[in-house]
Motif scaffolding. Structure first.
Motif, short mmCIF file in Angstrom:
data_model
loop_
_atom_site.label_atom_id
_atom_site.label_comp_id
_atom_site.label_asym_id
_atom_site.label_seq_id
_atom_site.Cartn_x
_atom_site.Cartn_y
_atom_site.Cartn_z
N LYS A 10 0.85 -1.21 0.00
CA LYS A 10 0.00 0.00 0.00
C LYS A 10 0.88 1.24 0.00
CE LYS A 10 -4.17 1.86 2.17
NZ LYS A 10 -3.84 3.25 2.28
N TYR A 49 -7.34 -1.44 -2.13
CA TYR A 49 -6.63 -1.41 -0.85
C TYR A 49 -7.55 -1.10 0.33
CZ TYR A 49 -1.97 -2.15 -2.74
OH TYR A 49 -0.86 -2.72 -3.31
N ASN A 56 1.69 1.91 -3.28
CA ASN A 56 0.52 1.86 -4.16
C ASN A 56 0.74 0.82 -5.27
OD1 ASN A 56 -2.01 2.85 -4.07
ND2 ASN A 56 -1.64 4.52 -5.54
N LYS A 57 1.35 -0.26 -4.88
CA LYS A 57 1.78 -1.28 -5.86
C LYS A 57 0.59 -1.92 -6.57
CE LYS A 57 4.71 -5.36 -6.02
NZ LYS A 57 5.77 -6.09 -5.34
N ALA A 95 -1.93 -0.92 -8.02
CA ALA A 95 -3.19 -0.39 -7.47
C ALA A 95 -4.35 -0.51 -8.46
CB ALA A 95 -3.00 1.06 -7.04
#
Ligand code: GLY
Ligand code: MN
Ligand code: MN
Length: 462
Positions: free
Chosen positions: A406, A417, A409-410, A412
Motif C-alpha cells: 500500500k 486497498y 501503491n503497488k 493499485a
C-alpha cells in the motif's frame, strides 16, 4: 525395507544412466542436540535410503560403475556398543538384505577413495546437508566444506532426480500409509480444537500420532490461528471462537515416505460467512488444479490457473479489480497468494530439495521467474506419469505485506486497498493434498479422504 531386488534394480538403473564413474554416497550421522551423546532423532539421508535401504547412522557406500562394484562401509557394533545399545545385525548381513555383497570397515573408506583419486579417477558426489559430513569431505576427498556443494556432480544429481521422480507402485503405497496417519492427524486436530485450548496441546497431540503410528513427522508441524504466516512454528496462542486454525503437517511411513496435508478449519466448528467465502475460493482453485493435472502440462501453467481462480474470486468479493489475466501476469494476486502451488513428494517432503530445487522443479525449458510470489514456485516443469506432487493454493492476509504494497501503491489498478484493509484480522487459508500423476490424468492419494468441503470440515469439527 523393500525387497533386495528393489535396491539392486535401482542401482543397476543408476549405473545404466551414468555409464561410468565412481559414485560416493555418505549416509547420515547422528547430530548432537545439546551434547555429543544426546542426539536428535536419526534420519537417514534419503538418497542413501533410496539406493541402499539401510536405516542406520555411520555408513557410506561407493559404486564403481566401470567395474560394476558396490561396497558398503560401516563398523559392526563392538562390545561397548552392545552393552549400551544392544546387539544388531552385522554390516554384511544388512548389506546382503539390499543385495550388496562387498562390505568394508569405515577405516578403509579413506584409502579406498584415495586409491581411485591416485588412479586419476574422479569421485562423484551429491550436494550434502550435514555439517559433519561436509567436514569429512575435507579429509576424504580434499574438498573444503564450503566447496562441497559447488563441486557436486551435476550428471549424478540429474540421474538421481530422474530416478527418484518416478514413484513405483510400492512407493505410492508407502505414501498412502503416511496419508492414513495424516487422516487421523487432521481429524484429531479438527475435533480437539476449541475456544480456550492452547495451540500447543493440539500440535503435541498431532505430532504424537505421527510418532506412534509411523516414523514421526515429515517436517515440523505448522499449526496456528495465524495461518497468514506460511511456516508458522509458534504454538503459544489460546484459540478462540471466530479463529481459523491452519494445520499443515505430514507423517513419515516406516520406510520414510512422506505425506503433506493442509487443512484450515474454524475453532468454533462453524465458519463465518466471510470465512466461507474465502475458503471456497481456495477450494475452487485447488479443485481447478486437480482437474488440470496430467502428463505433458507444465506445473507453472497450472499454478497460474489457480492464481486466476483466486484473483477472480477476490474480484467478486471486491478485494481485487481489473482484468484478471493482466492482474495475474503482473503478479497482483501474490499479495494474497505469495507462494507456489506445490512440490514433489517422496522420501523427502520437499522431495530431493537437498539436491537443488533447480534440478527438481525446473529444467532447460522452464526457468524460475523473478516475480514476487511466482519466484517461490518449487515445481514449474512438465509433469510426467509417476510424479507425486502436492497441490496447495492459499489466500492469506499478511498485514506487513499489505502495508508495504500500500505504501508503494503497488499494482493499485488491480487491488482495492481500502476493502482489503478490513481483512487484516482474517489470517490465512491453505488447502493441500497429495496427487499421483497417472498416464491419463491424476489420482488424489489417500484411502480415506480428509474432510475438505465446508460441510465436511464442519462435520469433522463436531
Ligand atoms: N512444508 C510445508 C509445505 O510445503 O507444505
Ligand atoms: Mn504442507
Ligand atoms: Mn507442501
Amino acid at each position: 525395507m523393500f525387497s533386495s531386488e528393489t535396491y539392486i534394480n535401482r542401482r543397476n538403473e543408476l549405473k545404466k544412466i551414468l555409464k561410468s564413474g565412481i559414485l560416493f554416497f555418505p549416509g547420515s550421522v547422528d547430530t548432537p542436540m545439546n551434547y555429543r551423546a544426546n542426539t536428535y532423532k536419526f534420519r537417514q539421508d534419503s538418497t542413501f535410503l533410496y539406493y541402499f535401504g539401510i536405516d542406520a547412522p555411520d555408513l557410506a557406500a561407493v559404486i564403481d560403475v566401470d567395474n560394476n562394484r558396490e561396497i558398503i562401509f560401516g563398523n559392526d557394533r563392538d562390545i561397548d556398543d552392545i552393552v549400551w545399545m544392544g546387539q544388531e545385525k552385522s554390516i554384511s548381513e544388512k548389506a546382503s538384505e539390499v543385495g550388496v555383497t562387498e562390505t568394508k570397515s569405515m577405516s578403509e573408506l579413506a584409502n579406498s577413495l584415495a586409491s581411485h583419486i591416485d588412479a586419476g579417477e574422479i569421485v562423484h558426489h551429491l550436494p550434502q546437508h550435514q555439517a559433519q559430513i561436509m567436514i569429512e569431505f575435507d579429509k576424504l576427498l580434499k574438498i573444503h566444506p564450503s566447496e562441497v556443494n559447488d563441486k557436486s556432480s551435476k550428471d549424478f544429481i540429474r540421474a538421481v532426480v530422474k530416478q527418484r521422480s518416478i514413484k513405483s507402485d510400492k512407493e505410492v503405497a508407502e505414501i498412502e500409509k503416511a496419508l492414513d496417519i495424516s487422516y487421523l492427524m487432521n481429524t484429531l486436530a479438527m475435533r480437539a480444537s476449541s475456544a480456550g485450548t492452547l495451540e500447543r496441546e493440539v500440535f503435541g497431540a498431532v505430532e504424537g500420532l505421527a510418532l506412534g503410528m509411523g516414523n514421526g513427522i515429515s517436517f515440523p508441524v505448522i499449526f496456528s490461528v495465524n495461518g497468514e504466516t506460511l511456516h508458522n512454528h509458534h504454538h503459544e496462542n489460546i484459540m478462540k471462537d471466530g479463529d481459523l486454525a491452519l494445520l499443515d503437517s505430514g507423517a513419515e511411513s516406516l520406510l520414510h515416505y512422506a505425506s503433506d496435508i493442509t487443512r484450515t478449519f474454524p475453532v468454533s466448528g462453524k465458519f463465518t460467512q466471510r470465512q466461507k467465502d474465502i475458503y471456497n475460493i481456495v477450494l475452487d482453485s485447488q479443485l481447478k488444479a486437480i482437474e488440470l493435472i496430467k502428463p505433458g502440462v507444465n506445473y507453472k501453467e497450472i499454478h497460474l490457473e489457480t492464481a486466476k481462480v483466486i484473483a477472480s474470486g477476490l474480484k467478486e468479493l471486491g478485494l481485487m479489480k481489473g482484468n484478471i489475466d493482466e492482474a495475474v501476469s503482473q503478479g497482483a494476486h501474490a499479495l494474497f497468494y505469495p507462494h507456489g502451488l506445490g512440490h514433489m513428494l517422496g522420501l523427502d517432503v520437499h522431495d530431493m530439495e537437498g539436491l537443488g530445487e533447480g534440478f527438481v522443479g525446473y529444467d532447460e525449458n522452464t526457468q524460475r521467474s523473478e516475480q514476487f510470489g511466482l519466484a517461490y514456485l518449487r515445481l514449474a516443469k512438465e509433469l510426467h506419469p509417476g510424479f507425486v506432487i502436492t497441490v496447495e493454493p492459499g489466500i492469506y492476509f499478511i498485514p506487513q505485506l499489505y502495508k508495504n504494497w500500500k505504501a508503494e501503491n503497488k499494482l493499485a489498478e488491480f487491488i482495492n486497498y481500502d476493502e482489503v484493509a478490513e481483512y487484516m484480522d482474517f489470517g490465512g487459508i491453505r488447502i493441500e493434498d497429495d496427487i499421483l500423476v497417472t498416464e491419463t490424468g491424476n489420482r488424489v492419494l489417500g484411502k480415506s479422504p480428509i474432510p475438505k468441503t465446508v460441510e465436511e470440515v464442519e462435520r469433522a469439527c463436531g
